[in-house]
Design a protein around this motif. Sequence first.
Motif, PDB file in Angstrom:
ATOM      1  N   ASN A 145      36.082  50.523  26.177  1.00 49.62           N
ATOM      2  CA  ASN A 145      35.456  50.551  27.501  1.00 49.62           C
ATOM      3  C   ASN A 145      35.618  49.216  28.221  1.00 49.62           C
ATOM      4  OD1 ASN A 145      34.194  53.252  27.494  1.00 49.62           O
ATOM      5  ND2 ASN A 145      33.115  52.432  25.724  1.00 49.62           N
ATOM      6  N   GLY A 146      36.828  48.706  28.250  1.00 46.11           N
ATOM      7  CA  GLY A 146      37.066  47.425  28.906  1.00 46.11           C
ATOM      8  C   GLY A 146      36.815  47.486  30.398  1.00 46.11           C
ATOM      9  N   PRO A 147      36.344  46.385  30.968  1.00 43.09           N
ATOM     10  CA  PRO A 147      36.061  46.337  32.403  1.00 43.09           C
ATOM     11  C   PRO A 147      37.347  46.204  33.208  1.00 43.09           C
ATOM     12  CG  PRO A 147      35.713  44.188  31.449  1.00 43.09           C
ATOM     13  CD  PRO A 147      36.028  45.119  30.306  1.00 43.09           C
ATOM     14  N   SER A 148      37.272  46.573  34.460  1.00 40.58           N
ATOM     15  CA  SER A 148      38.381  46.359  35.385  1.00 40.58           C
ATOM     16  C   SER A 148      38.365  44.903  35.848  1.00 40.58           C
ATOM     17  CB  SER A 148      38.240  47.279  36.601  1.00 40.58           C
ATOM     18  OG  SER A 148      37.105  46.888  37.371  1.00 40.58           O
ATOM     19  N   LEU A 149      39.443  44.491  36.457  1.00 37.80           N
ATOM     20  CA  LEU A 149      39.502  43.135  37.011  1.00 37.80           C
ATOM     21  C   LEU A 149      38.378  42.936  38.024  1.00 37.80           C
ATOM     22  CD1 LEU A 149      40.889  40.393  37.277  1.00 37.80           C
ATOM     23  CD2 LEU A 149      42.466  41.444  38.907  1.00 37.80           C
ATOM     24  N   GLU A 150      38.119  43.924  38.852  1.00 39.66           N
ATOM     25  CA  GLU A 150      37.043  43.842  39.849  1.00 39.66           C
ATOM     26  C   GLU A 150      35.684  43.679  39.182  1.00 39.66           C
ATOM     27  OE1 GLU A 150      34.402  43.799  42.884  1.00 39.66           O
ATOM     28  OE2 GLU A 150      36.552  43.457  43.056  1.00 39.66           O
ATOM     29  N   GLN A 151      35.445  44.379  38.076  1.00 38.68           N
ATOM     30  CA  GLN A 151      34.171  44.256  37.372  1.00 38.68           C
ATOM     31  C   GLN A 151      33.984  42.853  36.794  1.00 38.68           C
ATOM     32  OE1 GLN A 151      34.947  47.711  34.894  1.00 38.68           O
ATOM     33  NE2 GLN A 151      33.091  48.709  35.697  1.00 38.68           N
ATOM     34  N   VAL A 152      35.044  42.273  36.278  1.00 41.39           N
ATOM     35  CA  VAL A 152      34.953  40.901  35.754  1.00 41.39           C
ATOM     36  C   VAL A 152      34.674  39.938  36.901  1.00 41.39           C
ATOM     37  CG1 VAL A 152      36.130  39.042  34.508  1.00 41.39           C
ATOM     38  CG2 VAL A 152      36.524  41.417  33.846  1.00 41.39           C
ATOM     39  N   GLN A 153      35.370  40.097  38.007  1.00 42.34           N
ATOM     40  CA  GLN A 153      35.167  39.218  39.153  1.00 42.34           C
ATOM     41  C   GLN A 153      33.743  39.341  39.705  1.00 42.34           C
ATOM     42  OE1 GLN A 153      38.491  40.614  41.471  1.00 42.34           O
ATOM     43  NE2 GLN A 153      39.808  38.954  40.741  1.00 42.34           N
TER      44      GLN A 153
END
Length: 117
Positions: A102-110
């Motif tokens: 369930n890795g986060p998207s780049l947007e979620q990390v940002q």
Amino acid sequence: DFLGPTYKGKDLPAIFRLYLPRMSGLLVVTQGSKAVWYGRRGGPLRRQKAFKVKVKDTTGAGDAFRGGVVHGLVQGWPDSRTIRFASALAALICRSFPGCMNGPSLEQVQRFLRKPA
């Protein structure tokens, strides 16, 4: 698991002083939920505090961290931004179960990085 038994009695800065002269790039030492230590030969030893999250699963967090470091290096980011990004990515992996699926998207990390600490 390796540093403690191998360098018994030495603190992390002392271990870094042993490794850095032999390094040509970024040296990073992770310690699970403890601060990440990093630096380059000839530069200062730096720390990135771990992000505090409610942990559900740690599976894949180390791989995610390494992937975050690679992403930052490819982007040409400064080391501090790279390690902060990698730390956030690993923290977000730990918040879900199973984390490795369930890795986060780049947007979620940002978005996570924009939140106040």
